[in-house]
Scaffold this motif. Structure first.
Motif, PDB file in Angstrom:
ATOM      1  N   LEU A  64       2.910  -3.208  12.431  1.00 54.21           N
ATOM      2  CA  LEU A  64       3.050  -4.642  12.736  1.00 54.21           C
ATOM      3  C   LEU A  64       2.365  -5.524  11.685  1.00 54.21           C
ATOM      4  CD1 LEU A  64       2.491  -4.522  16.616  1.00 54.21           C
ATOM      5  CD2 LEU A  64       4.658  -4.577  15.362  1.00 54.21           C
ATOM      6  N   GLY A  65       2.721  -5.295  10.417  1.00 59.73           N
ATOM      7  CA  GLY A  65       2.104  -6.101   9.357  1.00 59.73           C
ATOM      8  C   GLY A  65       2.788  -7.442   9.157  1.00 59.73           C
ATOM      9  N   MET A  66       3.416  -7.962  10.221  1.00 59.49           N
ATOM     10  CA  MET A  66       4.168  -9.211  10.069  1.00 59.49           C
ATOM     11  C   MET A  66       3.286 -10.383  10.470  1.00 59.49           C
ATOM     12  SD  MET A  66       5.964  -6.840  12.141  1.00 59.49           S
ATOM     13  CE  MET A  66       7.043  -5.493  11.672  1.00 59.49           C
TER      14      MET A  66
ATOM     15  N   LEU B 172       0.850  -1.189   0.000  1.00 58.31           N
ATOM     16  CA  LEU B 172       0.000   0.000   0.000  1.00 58.31           C
ATOM     17  C   LEU B 172       0.885   1.240   0.000  1.00 58.31           C
ATOM     18  CD1 LEU B 172      -2.839   1.326   0.679  1.00 58.31           C
ATOM     19  CD2 LEU B 172      -2.269   0.919   3.061  1.00 58.31           C
ATOM     20  N   TRP B 173       2.064   1.082   0.630  1.00 63.04           N
ATOM     21  CA  TRP B 173       2.973   2.216   0.811  1.00 63.04           C
ATOM     22  C   TRP B 173       4.051   2.268  -0.257  1.00 63.04           C
ATOM     23  CZ3 TRP B 173       0.156   5.038   3.568  1.00 63.04           C
ATOM     24  CH2 TRP B 173      -0.591   4.530   4.620  1.00 63.04           C
ATOM     25  N   ASP B 174       3.887   1.476  -1.318  1.00 67.51           N
ATOM     26  CA  ASP B 174       4.780   1.641  -2.466  1.00 67.51           C
ATOM     27  C   ASP B 174       4.385   2.897  -3.236  1.00 67.51           C
ATOM     28  OD1 ASP B 174       6.463  -0.469  -2.104  1.00 67.51           O
ATOM     29  OD2 ASP B 174       5.277  -1.872  -3.294  1.00 67.51           O
TER      30      ASP B 174
ATOM     31  N   ALA C 156       8.183   0.024  16.989  1.00 70.53           N
ATOM     32  CA  ALA C 156       7.400  -0.311  15.790  1.00 70.53           C
ATOM     33  C   ALA C 156       6.042   0.339  15.990  1.00 70.53           C
ATOM     34  CB  ALA C 156       7.269  -1.820  15.630  1.00 70.53           C
ATOM     35  N   SER C 157       5.812   1.412  15.277  1.00 69.30           N
ATOM     36  CA  SER C 157       4.606   2.209  15.501  1.00 69.30           C
ATOM     37  C   SER C 157       3.619   2.010  14.348  1.00 69.30           C
ATOM     38  CB  SER C 157       5.037   3.677  15.633  1.00 69.30           C
ATOM     39  OG  SER C 157       3.958   4.530  15.490  1.00 69.30           O
ATOM     40  N   PHE C 158       2.555   1.298  14.626  1.00 68.97           N
ATOM     41  CA  PHE C 158       1.496   1.005  13.653  1.00 68.97           C
ATOM     42  C   PHE C 158       2.067   0.380  12.385  1.00 68.97           C
ATOM     43  CE2 PHE C 158       0.275   4.626  16.312  1.00 68.97           C
ATOM     44  CZ  PHE C 158      -0.669   3.951  17.069  1.00 68.97           C
TER      45      PHE C 158
ATOM     46  N   LYS D 254      13.799  -2.839   3.725  1.00 73.07           N
ATOM     47  CA  LYS D 254      13.428  -4.254   3.859  1.00 73.07           C
ATOM     48  C   LYS D 254      12.176  -4.387   4.696  1.00 73.07           C
ATOM     49  CE  LYS D 254      17.562  -6.834   3.122  1.00 73.07           C
ATOM     50  NZ  LYS D 254      18.600  -7.697   3.540  1.00 73.07           N
ATOM     51  N   ARG D 255      11.464  -5.492   4.497  1.00 69.86           N
ATOM     52  CA  ARG D 255      10.439  -5.858   5.476  1.00 69.86           C
ATOM     53  C   ARG D 255      11.171  -6.394   6.687  1.00 69.86           C
ATOM     54  NH1 ARG D 255       6.208  -9.925   3.302  1.00 69.86           N
ATOM     55  NH2 ARG D 255       8.070 -11.194   3.337  1.00 69.86           N
ATOM     56  N   TRP D 256      10.599  -6.160   7.861  1.00 74.11           N
ATOM     57  CA  TRP D 256      11.265  -6.587   9.089  1.00 74.11           C
ATOM     58  C   TRP D 256      11.549  -8.082   9.058  1.00 74.11           C
ATOM     59  CZ3 TRP D 256      14.352  -5.008  12.527  1.00 74.11           C
ATOM     60  CH2 TRP D 256      14.490  -5.660  13.760  1.00 74.11           C
TER      61      TRP D 256
HETATM   62  C1  LIG Z   1       0.871   3.383   9.075  1.00 72.74           C
HETATM   63  S1  LIG Z   1       2.544   3.513   8.594  1.00 72.74           S
HETATM   64  C2  LIG Z   1       3.287   4.046  10.124  1.00 72.74           C
HETATM   65  C3  LIG Z   1       4.506   4.893   9.921  1.00 72.74           C
HETATM   66  C4  LIG Z   1       5.220   5.348  11.216  1.00 72.74           C
HETATM   67  N1  LIG Z   1       5.740   4.243  11.966  1.00 72.74           N
HETATM   68  C5  LIG Z   1       4.314   6.176  12.072  1.00 72.74           C
HETATM   69  O1  LIG Z   1       4.007   5.785  13.204  1.00 72.74           O
HETATM   70  O2  LIG Z   1       3.892   7.249  11.601  1.00 72.74           O
HETATM   71  C6  LIG Z   1       2.993   1.815   8.530  1.00 72.74           C
HETATM   72  C7  LIG Z   1       4.361   1.588   7.910  1.00 72.74           C
HETATM   73  O3  LIG Z   1       4.780   0.278   8.253  1.00 72.74           O
HETATM   74  C8  LIG Z   1       5.437  -0.290   7.150  1.00 72.74           C
HETATM   75  N2  LIG Z   1       5.334  -1.760   7.251  1.00 72.74           N
HETATM   76  C9  LIG Z   1       4.255  -2.538   7.082  1.00 72.74           C
HETATM   77  N3  LIG Z   1       4.571  -3.838   7.196  1.00 72.74           N
HETATM   78  C10 LIG Z   1       5.896  -3.876   7.478  1.00 72.74           C
HETATM   79  C11 LIG Z   1       6.839  -4.945   7.700  1.00 72.74           C
HETATM   80  N4  LIG Z   1       6.451  -6.199   7.626  1.00 72.74           N
HETATM   81  N5  LIG Z   1       8.133  -4.615   7.958  1.00 72.74           N
HETATM   82  C12 LIG Z   1       8.525  -3.321   8.020  1.00 72.74           C
HETATM   83  N6  LIG Z   1       7.680  -2.275   7.800  1.00 72.74           N
HETATM   84  C13 LIG Z   1       6.386  -2.553   7.523  1.00 72.74           C
HETATM   85  C14 LIG Z   1       4.684   0.258   5.937  1.00 72.74           C
HETATM   86  O4  LIG Z   1       5.462   0.193   4.751  1.00 72.74           O
HETATM   87  C15 LIG Z   1       4.376   1.676   6.398  1.00 72.74           C
HETATM   88  O5  LIG Z   1       5.348   2.599   5.987  1.00 72.74           O
END
Ligand SMILES: C[S@@+](CC[C@H](N)C(=O)[O-])C[C@H]1O[C@@H](n2cnc3c(N)ncnc32)[C@H](O)[C@@H]1O
Length: 287
Positions: A144-146, A33-35, A140-142, A120-122
């Motif tokens: 946690l798409g893992m 979504l964030w690409d 890790a702020s919002f 990278k993805r975490w």
């Molecule tokens: C809603 S944004 C939050 C951005 C920032 N942390 C904040 O609090 O404003 C979520 C971010 O998490 C990243 N993200 C989602 N899944 C991820 C993963 N598996 N590993 C690392 N980053 C991830 C997305 O690409 C996106 O940039």
């Protein structure tokens, strides 16, 4: 299944995968979504307009000018940029192409030389090879798409020397509520939200981590100059392939958007949760 055998990580995994499949596999995992640069720009703009959230987050972290911070899913740098002004080094992990572009532009614009980025993805990151040493705080702020959250948290602990701090959601968000209503109309199926902090807390508990928890409210709004702009924004969140689906979005927005002066506003209320803990020292572990 016996209740004491519930594997909360499996529950998280199943719910996260179901949520990510909501998009009928059209868009893949949530990082994609964030690409989009446009989505990333919009996120950065909203983040700048909601300075209170960023200030609150930073003020509640045990920051020290000598600390290094690892910001997982840093997005456009909503936290990483102001953090870099208060600590010695920030490592930003961000897989989204659009987000990373905006983050790098922000680093240049703010003239910061103490942020490094890892694209990278975490779950794909190797703590020993991709990071330089442990960080005092891992946040890790919002983000946690893992799907395998237990493994992700174990890795966060391996990357931290002092604190781990997670932010996530409690209850239904406004965007879940929109999706729950729109999904059957757009795709003929049921919308499945991502797992919430109840599941996360149980995963942590099963790992022997008993985090401090703080629940707080955050108002959420998106303001648009026209209905077309609102439709474009909502279209970016869904996968719209035909005119009929666009009409569904438009009709829905006509019902839910509020006129405020010359703006159209989508507003709602979110409940957020901060979960954090301090890592045990070797001495504490051996007791
Ligand atoms: C809603 S944004 C939050 C951005 C920032 N942390 C904040 O609090 O404003 C979520 C971010 O998490 C990243 N993200 C989602 N899944 C991820 C993963 N598996 N590993 C690392 N980053 C991830 C997305 O690409 C996106 O940039």
């Amino acid at each position: 299944m016996p209740l004491n055998n519930l594997d909360w990580n499996d529950i998280w995994n199943e719910m996260m995968q179901a949520n990510q499949k909501n998009d009928h596999n059209r868009r893949g995992d949530c990082a994609n979504l964030w690409d989009s640069r446009e989505n990333a720009e919009h996120f950065w703009e909203r983040s700048r307009n909601n300075k209170a959230r960023v200030d609150k987050t930073l003020n509640e972290l045990p920051l020290d000018p000598d600390y290094s911070v690892l910001d997982i899913g840093a997005g456009p740098g909503s936290l990483a940029i102001p953090l870099a002004e208060r600590v010695s080094h920030v490592t930003a992990v961000e897989p989204g192409k659009g987000m990373l572009e905006i983050l790098q532009e922000n680093i240049d614009q703010y003239g910061l030389d103490n942020i490094s980025c890892v694209k990278k993805r975490w779950e794909d990151l190797d703590v020993n090879n991709d990071l330089k040493g442990p960080h005092d705080i891992v946040i890790a702020s919002f983000s946690l798409g893992m799907p395998d959250i237990r493994e992700a948290i174990e890795k966060m602990q391996a990357a931290s020397s002092k604190y781990v701090c997670l932010y996530w959601f409690a209850g239904e968000t406004p965007w879940d509520s929109h999706s729950r209503k729109l999904w059957p109309l757009l795709y003929g199926g049921e919308y499945i939200p991502s797992p919430r902090c109840d599941v996360l807390y149980n995963v942590l508990y099963n790992m022997g981590i008993y985090p401090d928890m703080h629940v707080f409210s955050l108002e959420y709004d998106n303001s648009f100059s026209s209905m077309d702009e609102a439709v474009d924004f909502f279209k970016s969140r869904y996968t719209i392939e035909n005119q009929q689906q666009e009409e569904i979005i438009r009709n829905y927005l006509e019902e839910v958007l509020e006129k405020q002066g010359d703006r159209l506003v989508e507003s709602g209320h979110t409940t957020r949760v901060k979960l954090w803990w301090q890592l045990q020292t070797e001495e504490q572990k051996s007791r």
